[in-house]
Scaffold this motif. Structure first.
Motif, PDB file in Angstrom:
ATOM      1  N   MET A 218      40.611  36.658  82.918  1.00 45.97           N
ATOM      2  CA  MET A 218      41.084  35.293  82.875  1.00 45.97           C
ATOM      3  C   MET A 218      42.600  35.288  83.066  1.00 45.97           C
ATOM      4  O   MET A 218      43.317  36.092  82.484  1.00 45.97           O
ATOM      5  N   LYS A 219      43.082  34.381  83.854  1.00 42.87           N
ATOM      6  CA  LYS A 219      44.512  34.253  84.102  1.00 42.87           C
ATOM      7  C   LYS A 219      45.157  33.469  82.959  1.00 42.87           C
ATOM      8  O   LYS A 219      44.728  32.366  82.631  1.00 42.87           O
ATOM      9  N   LEU A 220      46.178  34.042  82.356  1.00 42.81           N
ATOM     10  CA  LEU A 220      46.875  33.383  81.248  1.00 42.81           C
ATOM     11  C   LEU A 220      48.110  32.625  81.697  1.00 42.81           C
ATOM     12  O   LEU A 220      48.590  31.749  80.976  1.00 42.81           O
ATOM     13  N   LYS A 221      48.622  32.940  82.872  1.00 43.30           N
ATOM     14  CA  LYS A 221      49.843  32.304  83.349  1.00 43.30           C
ATOM     15  C   LYS A 221      49.717  30.776  83.430  1.00 43.30           C
ATOM     16  O   LYS A 221      50.614  30.075  82.969  1.00 43.30           O
ATOM     17  N   PRO A 222      48.613  30.231  83.963  1.00 39.85           N
ATOM     18  CA  PRO A 222      48.499  28.764  83.987  1.00 39.85           C
ATOM     19  C   PRO A 222      48.423  28.140  82.597  1.00 39.85           C
ATOM     20  O   PRO A 222      48.942  27.041  82.373  1.00 39.85           O
ATOM     21  N   ILE A 223      47.813  28.837  81.651  1.00 38.28           N
ATOM     22  CA  ILE A 223      47.679  28.294  80.298  1.00 38.28           C
ATOM     23  C   ILE A 223      49.038  28.257  79.607  1.00 38.28           C
ATOM     24  O   ILE A 223      49.408  27.248  78.997  1.00 38.28           O
ATOM     25  N   VAL A 224      49.795  29.335  79.706  1.00 31.88           N
ATOM     26  CA  VAL A 224      51.121  29.380  79.093  1.00 31.88           C
ATOM     27  C   VAL A 224      52.055  28.396  79.804  1.00 31.88           C
ATOM     28  O   VAL A 224      52.862  27.713  79.161  1.00 31.88           O
ATOM     29  N   SER A 225      51.912  28.284  81.121  1.00 29.24           N
ATOM     30  CA  SER A 225      52.720  27.316  81.872  1.00 29.24           C
ATOM     31  C   SER A 225      52.418  25.898  81.425  1.00 29.24           C
ATOM     32  O   SER A 225      53.326  25.071  81.279  1.00 29.24           O
ATOM     33  N   LEU A 226      51.138  25.614  81.190  1.00 33.30           N
ATOM     34  CA  LEU A 226      50.752  24.283  80.726  1.00 33.30           C
ATOM     35  C   LEU A 226      51.368  23.977  79.365  1.00 33.30           C
ATOM     36  O   LEU A 226      51.819  22.856  79.115  1.00 33.30           O
ATOM     37  N   PHE A 227      51.424  24.979  78.489  1.00 32.09           N
ATOM     38  CA  PHE A 227      52.054  24.771  77.187  1.00 32.09           C
ATOM     39  C   PHE A 227      53.510  24.356  77.337  1.00 32.09           C
ATOM     40  O   PHE A 227      53.946  23.369  76.739  1.00 32.09           O
ATOM     41  N   PHE A 228      54.252  25.079  78.151  1.00 32.33           N
ATOM     42  CA  PHE A 228      55.670  24.751  78.300  1.00 32.33           C
ATOM     43  C   PHE A 228      55.865  23.414  79.009  1.00 32.33           C
ATOM     44  O   PHE A 228      56.800  22.684  78.704  1.00 32.33           O
ATOM     45  N   PHE A 229      54.959  23.064  79.915  1.00 29.87           N
ATOM     46  CA  PHE A 229      55.023  21.749  80.547  1.00 29.87           C
ATOM     47  C   PHE A 229      54.772  20.649  79.521  1.00 29.87           C
ATOM     48  O   PHE A 229      55.518  19.659  79.451  1.00 29.87           O
ATOM     49  N   LEU A 230      53.732  20.824  78.702  1.00 27.34           N
ATOM     50  CA  LEU A 230      53.418  19.816  77.684  1.00 27.34           C
ATOM     51  C   LEU A 230      54.536  19.681  76.661  1.00 27.34           C
ATOM     52  O   LEU A 230      54.876  18.564  76.238  1.00 27.34           O
ATOM     53  N   MET A 231      55.121  20.798  76.267  1.00 24.75           N
ATOM     54  CA  MET A 231      56.207  20.736  75.295  1.00 24.75           C
ATOM     55  C   MET A 231      57.445  20.082  75.909  1.00 24.75           C
ATOM     56  O   MET A 231      58.148  19.321  75.232  1.00 24.75           O
ATOM     57  N   GLY A 232      57.721  20.362  77.172  1.00 23.31           N
ATOM     58  CA  GLY A 232      58.839  19.700  77.842  1.00 23.31           C
ATOM     59  C   GLY A 232      58.637  18.203  77.920  1.00 23.31           C
ATOM     60  O   GLY A 232      59.546  17.422  77.650  1.00 23.31           O
ATOM     61  N   ILE A 233      57.423  17.777  78.269  1.00 21.54           N
ATOM     62  CA  ILE A 233      57.104  16.349  78.325  1.00 21.54           C
ATOM     63  C   ILE A 233      57.203  15.726  76.929  1.00 21.54           C
ATOM     64  O   ILE A 233      57.732  14.622  76.769  1.00 21.54           O
ATOM     65  N   TYR A 234      56.721  16.436  75.920  1.00 18.72           N
ATOM     66  CA  TYR A 234      56.759  15.931  74.553  1.00 18.72           C
ATOM     67  C   TYR A 234      58.204  15.671  74.116  1.00 18.72           C
ATOM     68  O   TYR A 234      58.525  14.588  73.613  1.00 18.72           O
ATOM     69  N   PHE A 235      59.069  16.654  74.306  1.00 16.59           N
ATOM     70  CA  PHE A 235      60.456  16.489  73.864  1.00 16.59           C
ATOM     71  C   PHE A 235      61.218  15.488  74.724  1.00 16.59           C
ATOM     72  O   PHE A 235      62.085  14.776  74.218  1.00 16.59           O
ATOM     73  N   ALA A 236      60.896  15.401  76.010  1.00 15.82           N
ATOM     74  CA  ALA A 236      61.522  14.372  76.846  1.00 15.82           C
ATOM     75  C   ALA A 236      61.089  12.981  76.377  1.00 15.82           C
ATOM     76  O   ALA A 236      61.907  12.052  76.315  1.00 15.82           O
ATOM     77  N   GLY A 237      59.828  12.852  76.020  1.00 17.83           N
ATOM     78  CA  GLY A 237      59.344  11.582  75.476  1.00 17.83           C
ATOM     79  C   GLY A 237      60.010  11.225  74.164  1.00 17.83           C
ATOM     80  O   GLY A 237      60.350  10.049  73.929  1.00 17.83           O
ATOM     81  N   MET A 238      60.201  12.206  73.316  1.00 12.49           N
ATOM     82  CA  MET A 238      60.914  11.953  72.051  1.00 12.49           C
ATOM     83  C   MET A 238      62.351  11.533  72.333  1.00 12.49           C
ATOM     84  O   MET A 238      62.907  10.687  71.621  1.00 12.49           O
ATOM     85  N   GLY A 239      62.946  12.102  73.368  1.00 11.36           N
ATOM     86  CA  GLY A 239      64.295  11.706  73.761  1.00 11.36           C
ATOM     87  C   GLY A 239      64.343  10.271  74.235  1.00 11.36           C
ATOM     88  O   GLY A 239      65.273   9.529  73.909  1.00 11.36           O
ATOM     89  N   VAL A 240      63.351   9.864  74.999  1.00 10.69           N
ATOM     90  CA  VAL A 240      63.295   8.473  75.465  1.00 10.69           C
ATOM     91  C   VAL A 240      63.089   7.523  74.290  1.00 10.69           C
ATOM     92  O   VAL A 240      63.699   6.443  74.225  1.00 10.69           O
ATOM     93  N   LEU A 241      62.237   7.907  73.354  1.00  5.64           N
ATOM     94  CA  LEU A 241      61.972   7.045  72.197  1.00  5.64           C
ATOM     95  C   LEU A 241      63.176   6.904  71.276  1.00  5.64           C
ATOM     96  O   LEU A 241      63.264   5.941  70.512  1.00  5.64           O
ATOM     97  N   SER A 242      64.092   7.851  71.308  1.00  3.86           N
ATOM     98  CA  SER A 242      65.251   7.803  70.417  1.00  3.86           C
ATOM     99  C   SER A 242      66.541   7.531  71.179  1.00  3.86           C
ATOM    100  O   SER A 242      67.602   8.041  70.813  1.00  3.86           O
ATOM    101  N   LEU A 243      66.476   6.723  72.219  1.00  5.85           N
ATOM    102  CA  LEU A 243      67.661   6.445  73.029  1.00  5.85           C
ATOM    103  C   LEU A 243      68.755   5.702  72.260  1.00  5.85           C
ATOM    104  O   LEU A 243      69.922   5.767  72.641  1.00  5.85           O
ATOM    105  N   GLU A 244      68.398   4.990  71.185  1.00  8.97           N
ATOM    106  CA  GLU A 244      69.420   4.279  70.411  1.00  8.97           C
ATOM    107  C   GLU A 244      70.403   5.234  69.749  1.00  8.97           C
ATOM    108  O   GLU A 244      71.567   4.906  69.577  1.00  8.97           O
ATOM    109  N   GLU A 245      69.926   6.386  69.349  1.00  5.98           N
ATOM    110  CA  GLU A 245      70.794   7.395  68.728  1.00  5.98           C
ATOM    111  C   GLU A 245      71.118   8.447  69.783  1.00  5.98           C
ATOM    112  O   GLU A 245      70.299   9.292  70.104  1.00  5.98           O
ATOM    113  N   ARG A 246      72.327   8.385  70.303  1.00  7.06           N
ATOM    114  CA  ARG A 246      72.701   9.247  71.434  1.00  7.06           C
ATOM    115  C   ARG A 246      72.567  10.741  71.129  1.00  7.06           C
ATOM    116  O   ARG A 246      72.053  11.489  71.941  1.00  7.06           O
ATOM    117  N   SER A 247      73.052  11.170  69.989  1.00  3.45           N
ATOM    118  CA  SER A 247      73.035  12.610  69.712  1.00  3.45           C
ATOM    119  C   SER A 247      71.608  13.122  69.541  1.00  3.45           C
ATOM    120  O   SER A 247      71.282  14.225  70.020  1.00  3.45           O
TER     121      SER A 247
END
Length: 110
Positions: free
Chosen positions: A1-30
């Protein structure tokens, strides 16, 4: 089984998650900037995994460990679905990214 796509998906999901949290907290710049930096780090590690760079994968291991630690702390503070999913995803990804099968797939391409 190829693990590269699974690990890549994790980092993609985490990047999207934190970018979304950044968008939700735009009122607080830092806070927003911090979330966007964390998202950028996850996307850069994703790029390193896709390009099979071993050095970036070692950094990705430490990033995943930090995700797991902060996820556990978040679960201890307040048990929410987001905290449980962060912890669960980080734990699975840490096991996969440190496996010999994944390292051989990155190193030798199979």
């Amino acid at each position: 089984m190829k693990l590269k796509p699974i690990v890549s998906l994790f980092f993609f999901l985490m990047g999207i998650y934190f970018a979304g949290m950044g968008v939700l907290s735009l009122e607080e710049r830092s806070t927003s900037l911090g979330f966007f930096v964390i998202a950028l780090i996850h996307f850069l590690v994703l790029l390193g995994i896709l390009l099979s760079k071993e050095f970036v994968i070692q950094i990705g291991t430490y990033i995943t460990l930090l995700d797991l630690i902060f996820g556990i702390l978040w679960v201890l503070v307040s048990f929410e679905p987001a905290s449980a999913s962060l912890t669960f995803l980080a734990a699975i990804s840490l096991v996969l990214i440190t496996s010999d099968e994944f390292k051989n797939e990155i190193k030798f391409g199979y």
